[in-house]
Design a protein around this motif. Structure first.
Motif, PDB file in Angstrom:
ATOM      1  N   ALA A 198       0.839  -1.224  -0.018  1.00 55.44           N
ATOM      2  CA  ALA A 198      -0.016  -0.091  -0.252  1.00 55.44           C
ATOM      3  C   ALA A 198       0.968   1.273  -0.014  1.00 55.44           C
ATOM      4  CB  ALA A 198      -0.887   0.079   1.393  1.00 55.44           C
ATOM      5  N   LEU A 199       2.116   1.145   0.608  1.00 54.22           N
ATOM      6  CA  LEU A 199       2.842   2.501   0.883  1.00 54.22           C
ATOM      7  C   LEU A 199       3.678   2.607  -0.477  1.00 54.22           C
ATOM      8  CD1 LEU A 199       4.054   2.060   4.404  1.00 54.22           C
ATOM      9  CD2 LEU A 199       2.808   3.984   3.807  1.00 54.22           C
ATOM     10  N   LEU A 200       3.941   1.513  -1.100  1.00 59.13           N
ATOM     11  CA  LEU A 200       4.484   1.435  -2.458  1.00 59.13           C
ATOM     12  C   LEU A 200       3.622   2.128  -3.477  1.00 59.13           C
ATOM     13  CD1 LEU A 200       6.192  -1.752  -3.142  1.00 59.13           C
ATOM     14  CD2 LEU A 200       7.171   0.045  -3.516  1.00 59.13           C
ATOM     15  N   GLY A 201       2.173   1.745  -3.345  1.00 54.82           N
ATOM     16  CA  GLY A 201       1.312   2.657  -4.089  1.00 54.82           C
ATOM     17  C   GLY A 201       1.258   4.179  -3.938  1.00 54.82           C
ATOM     18  N   ALA A 202       1.395   4.483  -2.594  1.00 50.73           N
ATOM     19  CA  ALA A 202       1.441   5.926  -2.354  1.00 50.73           C
ATOM     20  C   ALA A 202       2.652   6.473  -2.774  1.00 50.73           C
ATOM     21  CB  ALA A 202       1.338   6.203  -0.695  1.00 50.73           C
ATOM     22  N   ALA A 203       3.886   5.587  -2.748  1.00 47.02           N
ATOM     23  CA  ALA A 203       4.922   6.179  -3.450  1.00 47.02           C
ATOM     24  C   ALA A 203       5.199   6.401  -4.843  1.00 47.02           C
ATOM     25  CB  ALA A 203       6.353   5.375  -3.111  1.00 47.02           C
ATOM     26  N   ILE A 204       4.456   5.358  -5.602  1.00 49.47           N
ATOM     27  CA  ILE A 204       4.142   5.391  -6.916  1.00 49.47           C
ATOM     28  C   ILE A 204       3.522   6.843  -7.312  1.00 49.47           C
ATOM     29  CG2 ILE A 204       3.073   4.564  -8.924  1.00 49.47           C
ATOM     30  CD1 ILE A 204       3.736   1.804  -7.803  1.00 49.47           C
TER      31      ILE A 204
END
Length: 607
Positions: A198-204
């Motif tokens: 989920a945090l990767l999605g936010a970083a993207i």
């Protein structure tokens, strides 16, 4: 909680299975190039397997190199609306979503907007972690890198629970989850984390400067002609989306906040085009969507130095081995990812050398084992159609010694093994009783015997008299091994060793923690679809046992190991374990939830 790895299901299936153990019919004779016989056989078998597993709808696609040779739907997408599954029916992909997210992240790495070995805090400066494994906060935050997030080695908890089932944008999650405690040292073991993705999605989103959905549509989904795929909404949004089923009933189909971890809607044929791009080293329809270097990085093993991962190699967004599942063939590599989010299950299984793949998706909580087994069966049939004699007919491993020759563990052996083990499934107890060894989980138990290979095997009787047919779980072997200064309950299945749990030894408890025994209710505000609504803590054999509930139903049982007067961890390693629980004057906090003590008279009524 979401369950994303089939290996953690082994022990619960072992002691709970009372199925008939029927074997699938013998595979047909297949001539080289004869895919039609493969398709005809699967068409015949799939409806029967769906019936046996109570699965309303299922869809499948077979990929050979740059060709999707077959895609078809079976059963019902929505019983109430009398809507049948077609090849274009979209299902929730659940954990398979991470394949697309890994691709999107690697695209941004190529553009130098993200860096694999940079800390997450570089992209999301508001997100910080706390750690009992590091000397200072800076070193802890530096250790949480994109590479480790992509390979589930960042040490993050499995979830951040508040508003998990909601349409809240990912952009608020980094701030909301900031300050959480690491569950294990980053880079030391693979522990599946939906929060990490989920945090990767936010970083993207942050690095691309646009929402996750539009970024994925523009740079992956549309270029790959994945016309029925997307990361937003539920089955009410588009008429071609299936409805999920739980316990035979139409699910509520809540929206999912953690889009990048579980939010993809797709079809097997759409996902087949993503696999074709991987086969073509990042190229599809004259477009280079990922570089050859990115494809190579994606399928490099990232966890070689993790002894606690045993025989489960992990890449970026993908598992590089069967990890406890049946092997397709003895000398062929397999890439795969699959799992369930409750009302949907999906599996992508890929043989990279012959460039064959199978994608299976279904819409029921009973479908996870079926989609995995069907993917393996179909790949074996496809290998035969390619003229490859390596495919196994049943199990690729030699038969285990007959259980009739097994021995009761010696008294020394029973004493060594007896104890309490923390697992992602709950608390497992190995007990030395009446000069025999028993394993218990959730009130069920089986006797364990030593076979001629030296492993523990389950006796096919429950409570000493009810015969069990363990079916495909007969190959399961167990033992307790010393790894990385821990006593690990390990399982050997289909020639692979995997961790199931970790032994926990009672330690003296302070008065503060002894006073925590009791019952608690969820006090978080604005939580319309909670994952948990209550907790109870009891003292048992010198250990604090926490039990979580939702609507009066048990959701899990964990061992609390106090670290100091205010903090305890959920004992063990693996998905959902290692998380920190904080004790406060007004109650408890864990994974973003706040619980307050339940008055005794109300607690009695509820529990």
């Amino acid at each position: 909680m979401f369950t994303s790895l089939r290996p953690v299901l082994l022990f619960s299936l072992l002691i709970a299975n009372t199925g008939c153990g029927e074997r699938a019919p013998a595979p047909p004779q297949i001539r080289p190039g004869d895919y039609q016989t493969v398709i005809d056989h699967l068409r015949q078998q799939i409806p029967e397997q769906m019936r046996k597993n109570h699965v309303p709808g299922l869809s499948v696609a077979l990929v050979d190199g740059q060709e999707i040779i077959w895609a078809e739907g079976f059963g019902m997408a929505d019983r109430e609306l009398d809507m049948r599954v077609t090849a274009n029916t979209a299902f929730r992909a659940g954990p398979v979503s991470t394949l697309l997210i890994a691709g999107a992240a690697l695209q941004l790495v190529e553009q130098r907007r993200l860096a694999l070995d940079a800390p997450l805090s570089k992209a999301l400066p508001e997100f910080r972690v706390r750690s009992r494994f590091h000397a200072d906060a800076r070193s802890a935050n530096q250790a949480v890198t994109l590479r480790r997030l992509l390979s589930h080695q960042a040490g993050l908890p499995s979830e951040h629970l508040p508003r998990l089932y909601s349409s809240d944008p990912l952009k608020y999650l980094p701030k909301d989850a900031s300050g959480l405690w690491l569950s294990n040292p980053p880079g030391s073991q693979t522990a599946y984390s939906n929060l990490g993705y989920a945090l990767l999605g936010a970083a993207i989103e942050r690095s691309a400067g646009e929402p996750l959905e539009s970024r994925l549509q523009t740079h992956l989904l549309q270029p790959l002609a994945m016309e029925h795929s997307g990361f937003t909404g539920n089955s009410d949004l588009e008429p071609y989306r299936a409805r999920g089923y739980q316990q035979g009933k139409r699910s509520l189909d809540h929206e999912i906040r953690d889009l990048s971890a579980n939010g993809l809607w797709s079809t097997p044929s759409d996902l087949g085009r993503f696999v074709q791009m991987l086969f073509a080293q990042g190229r599809y329809d004259e477009q280079q969507l990922l570089s050859r270097e990115s494809i190579s990085e994606m399928f490099q093993q990232q966890n070689r130095n993790n002894p606690l991962d045993f025989d489960c190699p992990v890449g970026l967004g993908v598992f590089l081995g069967p990890c406890g599942d049946v092997r397709v063939a003895p000398h062929l590599r397999v890439w795969q990812h699959g799992g369930t989010i409750g009302d949907f299950a999906a599996q992508v299984s890929v043989l990279p050398e012959p460039q064959l793949a199978v994608i299976v998706m279904a819409n029921a909580d009973t479908a996870e084992v079926l989609v995995g087994d069907l993917a393996t069966q179909a790949l074996r049939l496809m290998l035969r159609a390619r003229g490859n004699a390596l495919a196994c007919v049943e199990d690729c491993e030699p038969n285990l010694p007959p259980l009739a020759a097994a021995q009761v563990p010696s008294s020394v052996d029973r004493e060594r093994l007896s104890g309490v083990y923390a697992t992602p499934l709950g608390v497992v107890r190995l007990k030395d009783e009446r000069q025999r060894l028993f394993a218990e989980l959730s009130g069920l138990r089986v006797e364990l015997l030593r076979d001629d290979d030296g492993w523990l095997r389950p006796q096919k009787k429950l409570l000493g008299w009810l015969d069990l047919d363990l079916g495909d779980l007969v190959p399961l072997q167990l033992d307790v091994v010393d790894v990385a200064n821990r006593q690990v309950l390990a399982a050997r299945r289909h020639g692979q060793v995997l961790p199931l749990g970790e032994r926990v030894t009672p330690k003296p408890l302070t008065d503060d923690w002894l006073r925590s025994v009791g019952r608690y209710r969820l006090a978080s505000h604005n939580e319309t679809n909670p994952v948990l609504d209550s907790l109870s803590i009891r003292l048992e054999e010198g250990l604090l046992i926490a039990r979580s509930r939702l609507g009066g139903n048990n959701q899990g049982e964990f061992i609390l190991l106090p670290l100091d007067a205010e903090h305890a961890v959920l004992a063990g390693n693996g998905q959902g374990l290692g998380a920190t629980l904080s004790r406060r004057d007004d109650g408890l906090r864990v994974l973003g939830y706040r619980f307050v003590r339940q008055p005794d008279e109300l607690a009695t009524l509820q529990f």
